[in-house]
Write a protein that holds these residues in place. Structure first.
Motif, PDB file in Angstrom:
ATOM      1  N   UNK A 139      -4.595  -2.622 -12.542  1.00  0.00           N
ATOM      2  CA  UNK A 139      -3.872  -3.511 -11.622  1.00  0.00           C
ATOM      3  C   UNK A 139      -4.633  -4.815 -11.447  1.00  0.00           C
ATOM      4  N   UNK A 192      -4.336  -9.001  -9.678  1.00  0.00           N
ATOM      5  CA  UNK A 192      -3.720  -9.765  -8.595  1.00  0.00           C
ATOM      6  C   UNK A 192      -4.076 -11.249  -8.713  1.00  0.00           C
ATOM      7  N   UNK A 240      -1.901 -13.088  -0.796  1.00  0.00           N
ATOM      8  CA  UNK A 240      -1.496 -12.532  -2.077  1.00  0.00           C
ATOM      9  C   UNK A 240      -0.339 -13.357  -2.645  1.00  0.00           C
ATOM     10  N   UNK A 267       1.014  -9.283  -7.957  1.00  0.00           N
ATOM     11  CA  UNK A 267       0.189  -8.217  -8.512  1.00  0.00           C
ATOM     12  C   UNK A 267       0.931  -7.587  -9.679  1.00  0.00           C
ATOM     13  N   UNK A 272       0.796  -4.151 -12.303  1.00  0.00           N
ATOM     14  CA  UNK A 272       0.259  -2.829 -12.593  1.00  0.00           C
ATOM     15  C   UNK A 272       0.710  -2.443 -13.992  1.00  0.00           C
ATOM     16  N   UNK A 326       4.577  -6.107  -9.811  1.00  0.00           N
ATOM     17  CA  UNK A 326       4.790  -5.213  -8.677  1.00  0.00           C
ATOM     18  C   UNK A 326       5.036  -6.010  -7.395  1.00  0.00           C
ATOM     19  N   UNK A 327       4.210  -7.008  -7.164  1.00  0.00           N
ATOM     20  CA  UNK A 327       4.328  -7.817  -5.948  1.00  0.00           C
ATOM     21  C   UNK A 327       4.572  -9.262  -6.332  1.00  0.00           C
ATOM     22  N   UNK A 360      -0.036  -0.522  -6.742  1.00  0.00           N
ATOM     23  CA  UNK A 360      -0.929  -1.613  -6.354  1.00  0.00           C
ATOM     24  C   UNK A 360      -0.733  -1.901  -4.870  1.00  0.00           C
ATOM     25  N   UNK A 399      -4.049  -6.892  -0.311  1.00  0.00           N
ATOM     26  CA  UNK A 399      -4.940  -7.021   0.832  1.00  0.00           C
ATOM     27  C   UNK A 399      -4.370  -8.110   1.726  1.00  0.00           C
TER      28      UNK A 399
END
Lengths: 114, 114
Positions: A31, A33, A45, A48, A50, A55-56, B99, B102
């Motif tokens: 993973x 970021x 953030x 991200x 994976x 994912x994000x 994932x 933070x």
């Protein structure tokens, strides 16, 4: 050996240009970021990945396009740079499925848009 | 994401212990308490984490209140190199697609006087 390395460390460019920041990790993590730290020092953030899958995506403008050619790399391409994009960008990596899930950060890329 | 509250800044003298507090009154049963720090001009680095019991590692100790609504990061003998922004972060055990992001607050800026 640096665990998470970013290049370049500094990037100064004109408004409207397109630029890329590269990130590589040699920790064997799955993973990765991208975080952005603005002038007020807030760390947030952006994306991200994976196993090369997004994912994000935290409502980042379309001008920002992450690309993950493999698990060890996550690059960030920025089109049509704007003054507000000036910030420090941090890449990080972690291993999923582990209770600790510690994230390891690179040293950052300081982007200045003039 | 559950929120944490930390003092904006703290000062300490070299070689003295430092207690950095963090309030997290809305913590859920599955939240781990993580601490990261960011040294000047560097990326964040992991310090310590815990769930319910107090934890020690080579960098610091983490004392967690019995009700888990607060915690304290303890640096036993502060050095000049410990001057940094310290972030207290809650992380859910349940990962999202492998994932976790933070979520950084403002953190506590620690100044260490020689």
């Amino acid at each position: 050996d640096t665990a998470v390395s970013q290049t370049p460390k500094y990037l100064v460019t004109q408004m409207g240009n397109d630029k890329s920041i590269k990130c590589e990790q040699n920790l064997g993590h799955d993973t990765m970021y991208w975080y952005k730290q603005d002038s007020k020092k807030f760390l947030k953030i952006m994306f991200s990945y994976n196993n090369k899958e997004l994912i994000i995506n935290e409502t980042v403008p379309n001008r920002f396009s992450p690309k993950s050619p493999d698990k060890a790399h996550l690059n960030l391409h920025i089109n049509s740079l704007e003054l507000g994009d000036s910030a420090v960008y941090f890449c990080a990596s972690s291993q999923s499925g582990v209770a600790k899930n510690i994230q390891y950060f690179g040293a950052g890329t300081r982007l200045s848009v003039l | 994401d559950a929120k944490t509250t930390q003092p904006n800044s703290m000062e300490s003298n070299e070689e003295e212990p430092v207690h950095l507090p963090c309030n997290h009154s809305t913590i859920s049963g599955t939240d781990y308490i993580h601490w990261y720090r960011q040294l000047p001009s560097q990326g964040p680095e992991y310090v310590i984490h815990g769930l319910t019991s107090n934890v020690n590692n080579r960098m610091a100790s983490l004392a967690i209140a019995e009700d888990r609504k607060s915690s304290t990061l303890i640096l036993h003998r502060a050095t000049l190199r410990d001057a940094a922004v310290y972030y207290c972060i809650l992380r859910d055990l349940v990962t999202q697609g492998g994932s976790e992001k933070l979520v950084f607050g403002k953190g506590t800026k620690l100044t260490v006087n020689p």
